[in-house]
Design a protein around this motif. Sequence first.
Motif, PDB file in Angstrom:
ATOM      1  N   ARG A  24       0.849  -1.194   0.000  1.00  0.00           N
ATOM      2  CA  ARG A  24       0.000   0.000   0.000  1.00  0.00           C
ATOM      3  C   ARG A  24       0.882   1.240   0.000  1.00  0.00           C
ATOM      4  N   LEU A  25       0.375   2.292  -0.573  1.00  0.00           N
ATOM      5  CA  LEU A  25       0.982   3.609  -0.487  1.00  0.00           C
ATOM      6  C   LEU A  25      -0.082   4.615  -0.875  1.00  0.00           C
ATOM      7  N   THR A  26       0.204   5.888  -0.694  1.00  0.00           N
ATOM      8  CA  THR A  26      -0.767   6.900  -1.089  1.00  0.00           C
ATOM      9  C   THR A  26      -0.435   7.401  -2.490  1.00  0.00           C
ATOM     10  N   LEU A  27      -1.435   7.953  -3.140  1.00  0.00           N
ATOM     11  CA  LEU A  27      -1.206   8.536  -4.461  1.00  0.00           C
ATOM     12  C   LEU A  27      -0.201   9.676  -4.377  1.00  0.00           C
ATOM     13  N   ALA A  28      -0.268  10.448  -3.292  1.00  0.00           N
ATOM     14  CA  ALA A  28       0.684  11.552  -3.119  1.00  0.00           C
ATOM     15  C   ALA A  28       2.110  11.019  -3.019  1.00  0.00           C
ATOM     16  N   GLU A  29       2.297   9.897  -2.310  1.00  0.00           N
ATOM     17  CA  GLU A  29       3.630   9.293  -2.212  1.00  0.00           C
ATOM     18  C   GLU A  29       4.111   8.815  -3.581  1.00  0.00           C
ATOM     19  N   ALA A  30       3.202   8.216  -4.347  1.00  0.00           N
ATOM     20  CA  ALA A  30       3.569   7.737  -5.683  1.00  0.00           C
ATOM     21  C   ALA A  30       4.012   8.892  -6.571  1.00  0.00           C
ATOM     22  N   ILE A  31       3.332  10.038  -6.434  1.00  0.00           N
ATOM     23  CA  ILE A  31       3.703  11.220  -7.217  1.00  0.00           C
ATOM     24  C   ILE A  31       5.047  11.769  -6.748  1.00  0.00           C
ATOM     25  N   ASP A  32       5.197  11.932  -5.439  1.00  0.00           N
ATOM     26  CA  ASP A  32       6.423  12.525  -4.891  1.00  0.00           C
ATOM     27  C   ASP A  32       7.653  11.679  -5.200  1.00  0.00           C
ATOM     28  N   ARG A  33       7.500  10.353  -5.138  1.00  0.00           N
ATOM     29  CA  ARG A  33       8.641   9.456  -5.330  1.00  0.00           C
ATOM     30  C   ARG A  33       8.847   9.049  -6.788  1.00  0.00           C
ATOM     31  N   ARG A  34       7.948   9.508  -7.678  1.00  0.00           N
ATOM     32  CA  ARG A  34       8.049   9.164  -9.104  1.00  0.00           C
ATOM     33  C   ARG A  34       8.193   7.651  -9.281  1.00  0.00           C
ATOM     34  N   LEU A  35       7.260   6.903  -8.692  1.00  0.00           N
ATOM     35  CA  LEU A  35       7.374   5.447  -8.659  1.00  0.00           C
ATOM     36  C   LEU A  35       6.898   4.757  -9.934  1.00  0.00           C
ATOM     37  N   GLY A  36       6.327   5.497 -10.852  1.00  0.00           N
ATOM     38  CA  GLY A  36       5.923   4.886 -12.107  1.00  0.00           C
ATOM     39  C   GLY A  36       4.660   4.063 -12.025  1.00  0.00           C
ATOM     40  N   VAL A  37       3.808   4.354 -11.031  1.00  0.00           N
ATOM     41  CA  VAL A  37       2.519   3.667 -10.935  1.00  0.00           C
ATOM     42  C   VAL A  37       1.721   3.932 -12.209  1.00  0.00           C
ATOM     43  N   MET A  38       1.596   5.202 -12.529  1.00  0.00           N
ATOM     44  CA  MET A  38       0.966   5.696 -13.751  1.00  0.00           C
ATOM     45  C   MET A  38       1.699   6.992 -14.076  1.00  0.00           C
TER      46      MET A  38
ATOM     47  N   ALA B 155      -2.388  12.509 -10.703  1.00  0.00           N
ATOM     48  CA  ALA B 155      -2.942  13.751 -10.162  1.00  0.00           C
ATOM     49  C   ALA B 155      -4.461  13.772 -10.305  1.00  0.00           C
ATOM     50  N   MET B 156      -4.974  13.279 -11.431  1.00  0.00           N
ATOM     51  CA  MET B 156      -6.421  13.240 -11.623  1.00  0.00           C
ATOM     52  C   MET B 156      -7.073  12.290 -10.623  1.00  0.00           C
ATOM     53  N   CYS B 157      -6.460  11.123 -10.412  1.00  0.00           N
ATOM     54  CA  CYS B 157      -7.009  10.169  -9.446  1.00  0.00           C
ATOM     55  C   CYS B 157      -6.977  10.747  -8.033  1.00  0.00           C
ATOM     56  N   LEU B 158      -5.911  11.464  -7.707  1.00  0.00           N
ATOM     57  CA  LEU B 158      -5.814  12.089  -6.387  1.00  0.00           C
ATOM     58  C   LEU B 158      -6.903  13.147  -6.223  1.00  0.00           C
ATOM     59  N   GLU B 159      -7.082  13.972  -7.241  1.00  0.00           N
ATOM     60  CA  GLU B 159      -8.110  15.019  -7.180  1.00  0.00           C
ATOM     61  C   GLU B 159      -9.503  14.424  -7.045  1.00  0.00           C
ATOM     62  N   ARG B 160      -9.751  13.311  -7.745  1.00  0.00           N
ATOM     63  CA  ARG B 160     -11.070  12.669  -7.710  1.00  0.00           C
ATOM     64  C   ARG B 160     -11.207  11.698  -6.540  1.00  0.00           C
ATOM     65  N   ARG B 161     -10.135  11.556  -5.747  1.00  0.00           N
ATOM     66  CA  ARG B 161     -10.104  10.637  -4.609  1.00  0.00           C
ATOM     67  C   ARG B 161     -10.449   9.212  -5.042  1.00  0.00           C
ATOM     68  N   MET B 162      -9.776   8.788  -6.109  1.00  0.00           N
ATOM     69  CA  MET B 162     -10.026   7.478  -6.690  1.00  0.00           C
ATOM     70  C   MET B 162      -8.804   6.579  -6.489  1.00  0.00           C
ATOM     71  N   PRO B 163      -8.942   5.468  -5.774  1.00  0.00           N
ATOM     72  CA  PRO B 163      -7.799   4.578  -5.568  1.00  0.00           C
ATOM     73  C   PRO B 163      -7.366   3.894  -6.861  1.00  0.00           C
ATOM     74  N   VAL B 164      -6.095   3.498  -6.891  1.00  0.00           N
ATOM     75  CA  VAL B 164      -5.521   2.798  -8.041  1.00  0.00           C
ATOM     76  C   VAL B 164      -4.901   1.497  -7.538  1.00  0.00           C
ATOM     77  N   LEU B 165      -5.297   0.385  -8.138  1.00  0.00           N
ATOM     78  CA  LEU B 165      -4.717  -0.911  -7.792  1.00  0.00           C
ATOM     79  C   LEU B 165      -3.884  -1.399  -8.969  1.00  0.00           C
ATOM     80  N   VAL B 166      -2.605  -1.665  -8.715  1.00  0.00           N
ATOM     81  CA  VAL B 166      -1.690  -2.153  -9.748  1.00  0.00           C
ATOM     82  C   VAL B 166      -1.428  -3.630  -9.475  1.00  0.00           C
ATOM     83  N   PHE B 167      -1.655  -4.481 -10.477  1.00  0.00           N
ATOM     84  CA  PHE B 167      -1.515  -5.921 -10.258  1.00  0.00           C
ATOM     85  C   PHE B 167      -1.110  -6.627 -11.543  1.00  0.00           C
TER      86      PHE B 167
END
Length: 200
Positions: free
Chosen positions: A145-159, A165-177
């Motif tokens: 688990r992590l937060t969308l803000a952490e994924a953005i700050d760390r440039r983790l390549g989730v998306m 940023a759009m998912c964070l603004e819309r408060r929409m979780p993202v599951l990568v699998f």
Amino acid sequence: SAAGAGAQIAVVVGGGNIIRGARLSQEGLIDQATADSMGMLGTIINALALTHALEASGRAARCMSAVAVPGIAEPYDRLTGERHLEAGRVVVLGGGVGSPFFTTDSGAALRASELKCDAVLKATKVDGVYSADPKKDARATRYDRLTLAEAIDRRLGVMDLGALAMCLERRMPVLVFDFDKPGNIRRAIEGESIGTLATP
């Protein structure tokens, strides 16, 4: 099987197996707008193939495209997409957002927002999000688990950052699998712990 579990499913299809417009542009072979347009056409081909496979398996599906291809796919519009979902059809979305300079990730975040989805499920070739590329760094660790803000700050390549940023603004979780493991989409929908969950 995921649709059979009662979920309403919209699938945003990529086209990288056919053509990667970004690569053509980066290599200076074709200007980016044209290369991206070629990529959008690739996604329509894949969307048609997936729609056919779903229908052949007995699952009602509709192929919708942000790029006009009369007689081949329905033109995408939000209200029609919502009606298909409410009727129990899987909505397969090709053509990206219909304009160049936007990634498949951005298209997924946008369509999920428009269609009032509960989450974005990103099916990939890896089993989650890592601290570094596990193929290059033996010390890379996978996040559960992590937060969308952490994924953005760390440039983790989730998306890409715009999609995150759009998912964070819309408060929409993202599951990568991992897409290649049979049953993973259904497991994700049923709330099993798989992959990496990035929360608002």
